[in-house]
Design an enzyme around this catalytic site. Structure first.
Site, PDB file in Angstrom:
ATOM      1  N   ASP A  67       0.826  -1.212   0.000  1.00  0.00           N
ATOM      2  CA  ASP A  67       0.000   0.000   0.000  1.00  0.00           C
ATOM      3  C   ASP A  67       0.862   1.264   0.000  1.00  0.00           C
ATOM      4  OD1 ASP A  67       0.851  -0.622   2.578  1.00  0.00           O
ATOM      5  OD2 ASP A  67      -1.151  -0.953   3.364  1.00  0.00           O
ATOM      6  N   ASN A 136      -8.124  -2.517  14.230  1.00  0.00           N
ATOM      7  CA  ASN A 136      -9.515  -2.731  13.803  1.00  0.00           C
ATOM      8  C   ASN A 136      -9.632  -3.903  12.833  1.00  0.00           C
ATOM      9  OD1 ASN A 136      -8.434  -1.763  11.450  1.00  0.00           O
ATOM     10  ND2 ASN A 136      -9.611   0.142  11.399  1.00  0.00           N
ATOM     11  N   HIS A 138      -7.803  -4.389  10.053  1.00  0.00           N
ATOM     12  CA  HIS A 138      -7.503  -4.153   8.633  1.00  0.00           C
ATOM     13  C   HIS A 138      -6.256  -4.921   8.194  1.00  0.00           C
ATOM     14  CE1 HIS A 138      -5.033  -0.273   9.693  1.00  0.00           C
ATOM     15  NE2 HIS A 138      -4.188  -1.257   9.449  1.00  0.00           N
ATOM     16  N   GLU A 143      -9.796  -1.240   5.166  1.00  0.00           N
ATOM     17  CA  GLU A 143     -10.419  -0.942   6.452  1.00  0.00           C
ATOM     18  C   GLU A 143     -11.745  -1.711   6.586  1.00  0.00           C
ATOM     19  OE1 GLU A 143      -8.679   0.529   8.567  1.00  0.00           O
ATOM     20  OE2 GLU A 143      -8.073   2.571   8.063  1.00  0.00           O
TER      21      GLU A 143
HETATM   22  C1  F6R Z   1       1.155  -1.338   6.260  1.00  0.00           C
HETATM   23  C2  F6R Z   1      -0.178  -1.949   6.298  1.00  0.00           C
HETATM   24  C3  F6R Z   1      -0.990  -1.993   7.543  1.00  0.00           C
HETATM   25  C4  F6R Z   1      -0.184  -2.368   8.780  1.00  0.00           C
HETATM   26  C5  F6R Z   1      -1.065  -2.326  10.023  1.00  0.00           C
HETATM   27  C6  F6R Z   1      -0.280  -2.657  11.271  1.00  0.00           C
HETATM   28  O1  F6R Z   1       1.750  -1.470   4.986  1.00  0.00           O
HETATM   29  O2  F6R Z   1      -0.635  -2.399   5.306  1.00  0.00           O
HETATM   30  O3  F6R Z   1      -2.037  -2.907   7.379  1.00  0.00           O
HETATM   31  O4  F6R Z   1       0.350  -3.646   8.598  1.00  0.00           O
HETATM   32  O5  F6R Z   1      -1.626  -1.067  10.145  1.00  0.00           O
HETATM   33  O6  F6R Z   1       0.691  -1.674  11.482  1.00  0.00           O
HETATM   34  P1  F6R Z   1       1.824  -1.885  12.559  1.00  0.00           P
HETATM   35  O7  F6R Z   1       2.620  -3.065  12.159  1.00  0.00           O
HETATM   36  O8  F6R Z   1       2.638  -0.622  12.503  1.00  0.00           O
HETATM   37  O9  F6R Z   1       1.126  -2.071  13.874  1.00  0.00           O
END
Ligand code: F6R
Length: 269
Positions: A67, A136, A138, A143
């Site tokens: 992403d 949440n 995702h 989301e």
């Molecule tokens: C990042 C992504 C997000 C993260 C998620 C967890 O490229 O796609 O889905 O993997 O927000 O983030 P962290 O690892 O920072 O808790």
């Protein structure tokens, strides 16, 4: 779904790196989908060490970014492109032409997303998709309420995600509200999915994703329908799982199953 519970974050990263190494030994032109954020940082460090110790060579490996924030250019310090370069790519021998990413400043968003999907197909799909998980539920930036069949596209981040990611932005007003993300349908086409989670703050999302119903309200719950998913988590992230003892039991006895499979193959031949 294979749920692997480890004592701490370091062990999670060790386990994930070992799975990737073993897969690469069978396929040197491995195509990997890569997440950013806190969760995979230790894994990337381990991949760098494998490269430096001549255990793994990235010259034929292909990488696809998961992403990107919409509005950020490649060299913006908070862009995911910058993160990947700083935390992995500049330390290994991956070829520039084998790195693909979603651009934060595409000329035409829709055709950029379409072309990205085509590029993944051109390389025969993603062999191993690395994921973190949002509080949440995702995955990528899909989301809650994202279509479980979604493809690469623009998404609007939730306030919660913006808040969680605000730690990396100095000027809070400039935090992007939109992103481009690979879709859930795209993720589900990967051959293998490795999801990493560490800490109590992820325990609710892990509980709902692994043991709750499959629902667009918890995007990671769709992984229950994928045949080769490894949920690699520490004790804190696993603390709400009802069947954690069973997951541990499966893991502890895995080598026996592998022995049966090997024996039956030998008997057949
Ligand atoms: C990042 C992504 C997000 C993260 C998620 C967890 O490229 O796609 O889905 O993997 O927000 O983030 P962290 O690892 O920072 O808790």
């Amino acid at each position: 779904m294979e749920v692997i519970i480890k004592q701490n974050y370091d062990q999670i990263c060790e386990e994930a790196a070992e799975i990737i190494l073993q897969r690469w030994k069978k396929k040197e032109n491995l195509s990997m989908g890569l997440a950013t954020g806190k969760s995979p940082l230790g894994l990337y460090k381990r991949l760098i060490t494998l490269y430096k110790n001549n255990k793994m060579d990235f010259s034929r490996v292909v990488a696809f970014g998961l992403d990107e924030y919409l509005g950020l250019k490649e060299n913006h310090p908070q862009s995911f492109a910058y993160y990947m370069k700083k935390n992995l790519f500049q330390h290994i021998n991956i070829k520039k032409e084998n790195i693909f990413r979603l651009k934060g400043d595409p000329e035409d968003i829709n055709s950029h997303c379409r072309e990205y999907e085509e590029k993944i197909k051109e390389f025969g799909g993603i062999d191993i998709q690395i994921l973190g998980i949002g509080r949440n539920g995702h995955i990528g930036f899909n989301e809650p309420s994202s279509s479980l069949a979604s493809r690469t596209r623009v998404k609007t981040l939730t306030q919660e995600t913006i808040e969680a990611n605000s730690r990396i932005f100095k000027n809070k007003e400039n935090i992007p509200r939109h992103c481009l993300t690979i879709g859930i349908g795209t993720i589900m086409e990967s051959e293998m999915i490795i999801l990493l989670a560490s800490g109590k703050e992820k325990s609710e999302a892990i509980k709902l994703s692994v043991e709750g119903p499959v629902t667009a309200s918890v995007p990671a719950s769709i992984l229950q329908l994928h045949p080769v998913v490894k949920i690699i988590i520490d004790k804190e992230a696993a603390c709400l799982l009802a069947h954690k003892d069973y997951y541990q039991w499966i893991y502890d006895n895995k080598y026996k199953v592998e022995g049966f499979i090997k024996n039956s193959k030998e008997k057949k031949s």
